[in-house]
Design a protein around this motif. Structure first.
Motif, PDB file in Angstrom:
ATOM      1  N   LEU A  98       0.805  -1.169   0.063  1.00 35.82           N
ATOM      2  CA  LEU A  98       0.003   0.058  -0.069  1.00 35.82           C
ATOM      3  C   LEU A  98       0.879   1.194  -0.078  1.00 35.82           C
ATOM      4  N   THR A  99       0.788   2.030  -1.124  1.00 42.95           N
ATOM      5  CA  THR A  99       1.732   3.167  -1.345  1.00 42.95           C
ATOM      6  C   THR A  99       1.234   4.435  -0.895  1.00 42.95           C
ATOM      7  N   TYR A 100       2.041   5.330  -0.603  1.00 41.71           N
ATOM      8  CA  TYR A 100       1.595   6.834  -0.498  1.00 41.71           C
ATOM      9  C   TYR A 100       2.722   7.614  -0.864  1.00 41.71           C
ATOM     10  N   GLY A 101       2.584   8.932  -1.256  1.00 42.77           N
ATOM     11  CA  GLY A 101       3.754   9.661  -1.569  1.00 42.77           C
ATOM     12  C   GLY A 101       4.056  10.676  -0.512  1.00 42.77           C
ATOM     13  N   CYS A 102       5.680  10.363  -0.359  1.00 44.97           N
ATOM     14  CA  CYS A 102       6.145  11.177   0.519  1.00 44.97           C
ATOM     15  C   CYS A 102       5.898  12.999   0.188  1.00 44.97           C
ATOM     16  N   ASP A 103       5.869  13.065  -1.016  1.00 50.46           N
ATOM     17  CA  ASP A 103       5.726  14.418  -1.395  1.00 50.46           C
ATOM     18  C   ASP A 103       4.146  14.959  -1.281  1.00 50.46           C
ATOM     19  N   LYS A 104       3.092  13.970  -1.028  1.00 45.19           N
ATOM     20  CA  LYS A 104       1.766  14.407  -1.057  1.00 45.19           C
ATOM     21  C   LYS A 104       1.273  13.867   0.467  1.00 45.19           C
ATOM     22  N   PRO A 105       1.213  14.697   1.542  1.00 43.40           N
ATOM     23  CA  PRO A 105       0.909  14.295   2.596  1.00 43.40           C
ATOM     24  C   PRO A 105      -0.627  13.612   2.763  1.00 43.40           C
ATOM     25  N   GLU A 106      -1.571  14.306   1.830  1.00 46.07           N
ATOM     26  CA  GLU A 106      -2.736  13.951   1.751  1.00 46.07           C
ATOM     27  C   GLU A 106      -3.165  12.354   1.303  1.00 46.07           C
ATOM     28  N   THR A 107      -1.952  11.832   0.659  1.00 46.40           N
ATOM     29  CA  THR A 107      -2.183  10.363   0.142  1.00 46.40           C
ATOM     30  C   THR A 107      -1.617   9.638   1.487  1.00 46.40           C
ATOM     31  N   LEU A 108      -0.996  10.186   2.376  1.00 41.64           N
ATOM     32  CA  LEU A 108      -0.674   9.607   3.985  1.00 41.64           C
ATOM     33  C   LEU A 108      -1.946   9.324   4.602  1.00 41.64           C
ATOM     34  N   VAL A 109      -2.757  10.391   4.406  1.00 43.44           N
ATOM     35  CA  VAL A 109      -4.093  10.285   5.327  1.00 43.44           C
ATOM     36  C   VAL A 109      -4.846   9.345   4.629  1.00 43.44           C
ATOM     37  N   SER A 110      -5.004   9.274   3.374  1.00 48.21           N
ATOM     38  CA  SER A 110      -5.915   8.160   2.623  1.00 48.21           C
ATOM     39  C   SER A 110      -5.792   7.041   3.130  1.00 48.21           C
ATOM     40  N   LEU A 111      -4.584   6.448   3.570  1.00 49.08           N
ATOM     41  CA  LEU A 111      -4.337   5.160   3.989  1.00 49.08           C
ATOM     42  C   LEU A 111      -5.535   4.880   4.939  1.00 49.08           C
ATOM     43  N   SER A 112      -5.852   5.665   6.191  1.00 53.33           N
ATOM     44  CA  SER A 112      -6.289   5.138   7.147  1.00 53.33           C
ATOM     45  C   SER A 112      -7.852   5.768   6.932  1.00 53.33           C
ATOM     46  N   SER A 113      -8.172   6.630   5.990  1.00 60.45           N
ATOM     47  CA  SER A 113      -9.398   7.041   5.822  1.00 60.45           C
ATOM     48  C   SER A 113     -10.104   6.395   4.457  1.00 60.45           C
TER      49      SER A 113
END
Length: 652
Positions: A98-113
């Motif tokens: 499951l990936t998120y972008g270190c340059d896009k904080p909103e994609t980190l939030v998307s993991l749990s949301s």
């Protein structure tokens, strides 16, 4: 640039591929998080200039990682129009990246949301590796990976590990799929409880069994020699004396009771494996478990234990004398106070090397007689084993091995002779007999089972809704001892039981209990008797039947004697056996059940329909015999005439 993974720990320097022959990893995440670039870079070992939106399946060969298990990587699109395809791929996944972008904080939030809840909604129960891509673009002011992921990992325990990488700078790219592969080949969940940070009970039980098997002198410790033998068996490499000393020193510093003057204790052995797992060295513990025959559920592999015993429907499985003698020895070994009573704590200790106690749930938990201390006598102990062997022979054999049976598995169990042959030979060689207990509600079936187990009579009536078992040893006249299993069939369950043509094949005797003071109870018991007898006649699995007149302490209904004599005479079986569980007057009923089982050709009821069929068959048989005799006479007469005619011609 292939990844080089060094094995730094002294004990356990090899790895095992386990039972997986291929690992399928599905990569998911928001748009623009670097999924495709990550996959291409891992496979090509270089950063691509142009990457298509979604890659075709990508395969990493078996020699890519030390475990030598090929990895197939599936790229996905998060777009709504591709959602069905995404769902299908996730259902086939062995692991999810499951990936998120270190340059896009909103994609980190998307993991749990979104993503992690969505995986749960889809019931994707596989390890999840969270990957922060584009590490080279992460701003220094951002929180660390540990700070960002700690609360998410607390909420979503399915996350196996987290890692940040940079495809552009070739930082930790191969590690991403190594961790995914490792999470499948060497899963954490069966071994370790992340919440309590302790080994799981089934893992502890397996390691305890392995420790005992390696403790050849049975002194409760692994000496240096035994520790070295263990190392060679599991990892094909000996330990130097200095390495053994180093291992023991690590244990002693952290857990003094883990080592004594004789060597490494069980406590120390378990501590070492917990340490391996905490350090991310799960392959070490899995290698040990697999060398001793365990699968990913930490149970012995099926190829080590027969999962089925080929037999006819009317054959059953029993313990051999060799297995019974082994169990007697085990009983004495764990009866620590030598009082002939295996108490619950001692029984738990006995099964502490099995995945779990096999008798904690129905049908075994209340199936045998308990002592005053809520334990088991040797008869109760062997009776439970006999019941488990009868109902689940593979489970019985597995648990024999778990508790230390070293003989050939084939020598532990035997398949009995067919019941049809027993009836033909008019004798039985079984040691364990199964009796089906039929009867209407409130007829006294449960009370009969309780009396068999020495339990007090209860005036309060509770309807039985599921099949129950009671097993005990019955002493026969002449000194022989047999094990009897009573299987209560609820009135509502008879129809379902008899829907199976072979349901009576495993039954040695059927008894029909009724309330002797209630005419309706008698009539219902008679209906059940006819129904069961008809089923036996039609299926070819006839069984001896006995009628039990329960509640003999009450006044019988007016025509009870005449009705019972008429039915028993018409069907060719014994008169009802009167019993009173309340008064403890059982009229030797259990010995009489055994006697019927030992003489299986007797007490088999005959219905009117069965009698008519038999008469019809006899008429046909007689007719055929008459025709055959007439034909034979005709042939003889014709032959005699020909001889006479020949002589007459010769004389003329």
């Amino acid at each position: 640039m292939r990844l080089n993974f060094s094995m730094a720990m002294q004990l356990g320097r090899a790895s095992s591929s386990g039972e997986k022959t291929e690992v399928r990893v599905v990569v998911v995440g928001d748009h623009g998080t670097g999924k495709s670039s990550l996959i291409v870079t891992a496979a090509a070992e270089m950063f691509p200039q142009n990457v298509p939106p979604v890659l075709p399946p990508t395969r990493l060969p078996a020699d890519f990682y030390p475990d030598r298990v090929p990895v197939t990587i599936i790229d996905t699109s998060p777009s709504l129009e591709k959602r069905n395809k995404l769902t299908q791929e996730l259902k086939l996944a062995d692991a999810v990246v499951l990936t998120y972008g270190c340059d896009k904080p909103e994609t980190l939030v998307s993991l749990s949301s979104f993503w992690l809840p969505e995986l749960r909604r889809l019931e994707v129960k596989v390890p999840v590796i969270v990957v922060g891509c584009k590490l080279d673009t992460r701003e220094e002011a951002q929180v660390s990976l540990e700070q960002a992921m700690s609360p998410i990992m607390q909420q979503f325990r399915e996350i196996e590990t987290c890692i940040e990488c940079s495809a552009r700078n070739l930082i930790q790219v191969p590690e991403v799929f190594y961790y995914a592969q490792k999470a499948v080949v060497h899963p954490t969940a069966p071994l370790f409880d992340q919440e309590t940070q302790t080994l799981k009970p089934r893992c502890v039980r397996a390691l305890k069994r392995i420790f005992i098997l390696c403790d050849l002198d049975r002194d409760g410790t692994l000496s240096d020699a035994e520790l070295n033998d263990f190392q060679v068996k599991c990892f094909n490499a000996p330990l130097q004396p200095s390495e053994i000393a180093g291992v023991k020193r690590v244990v002693q510093e952290k857990m003094p009771e883990g080592v004594n003057a004789r060597g490494l204790t069980l406590t120390g052995f378990l501590f070492l494996h917990a340490l391996f797992i905490e350090k991310g060295r799960l392959e070490t513990t899995w290698t040990v478990l697999r060398k001793f025959g365990y699968d990913n559920e930490i149970k012995l592999r099926d190829d080590l234990i027969p999962v089925s015993f080929k037999r006819a429907p009317d054959q059953t499985v029993e313990l051999t004398n060799e297995a019974i003698e082994f169990l007697r020895g085990i009983f004495n070994l764990f009866d620590h106070d030598e009082d002939g009573d295996l108490r619950p704590a001692e029984l738990d200790d006995l099964f502490s090397t099995a995945p779990e106690s096999p008798w904690d749930e129905a049908p075994y938990v209340d199936a045998a007689e308990r002592t005053a201390l809520e334990g088991l006598s040797i008869d109760g102990f062997l009776s439970k084993w006999a019941l488990m062997t009868l109902l689940e022979p593979s489970k019985s054999l597995a648990n024999l091995i778990y508790i230390g049976y070293f003989g050939d598995p084939a020598s532990a169990l035997r398949i009995t002779r067919r019941r049809k042959l027993d009836r033909k030979k008019q004798q039985c060689e079984r040691n364990v007999f199964q009796c089906f207990v039929f009867g209407p509600k409130n007829a006294g079936k449960s009370a009969l089972l309780n009396s068999f187990l020495g339990r007090p009579f209860l005036d309060i009536y509770t309807s039985t809704t599921s099949q129950c078992f009671a097993v005990n040893v019955v002493d026969q006249l002449g000194g022989s001892r047999k094990t009897l299993v009573l299987r209560e069939i609820p009135e509502d369950g008879v129809k379902h039981l008899l829907s199976d043509k072979e349901s009576l094949a495993v039954c040695d005797v059927a008894i029909f209990a009724h309330d002797s003071s209630d005419e309706k109870s008698w009539k219902k018991a008679t209906e059940l008797l006819i129904e069961v007898a008809s089923h036996g006649e039609n299926s070819g699995f006839e069984v001896p039947c006995l009628i039990v007149a329960a509640k003999d302490d009450l006044d019988p209904y007016p025509s009870a004697i005449q009705d019972s004599m008429r039915v028993s005479q018409d069907m060719g079986i014994e008169a009802p056996i009167p019993v009173s569980m309340k008064l403890g007057d059982l009229n030797n009923v259990f010995c009489r059940i055994i006697s019927s089982a030992e003489h299986p050709h007797l007490s088999i009821p005959e219905t009117e329909a069965g009698r008519n069929r038999k008469q019809s068959r006899q008429l046909v048989k007689n007719s055929l015999m008459f025709i055959s005799v007439a034909a034979a006479v005709g042939v003889v007469g014709l032959a005699a005439y020909r001889v006479y005619a020949a002589r007459r011609n010769n004389s003329s």
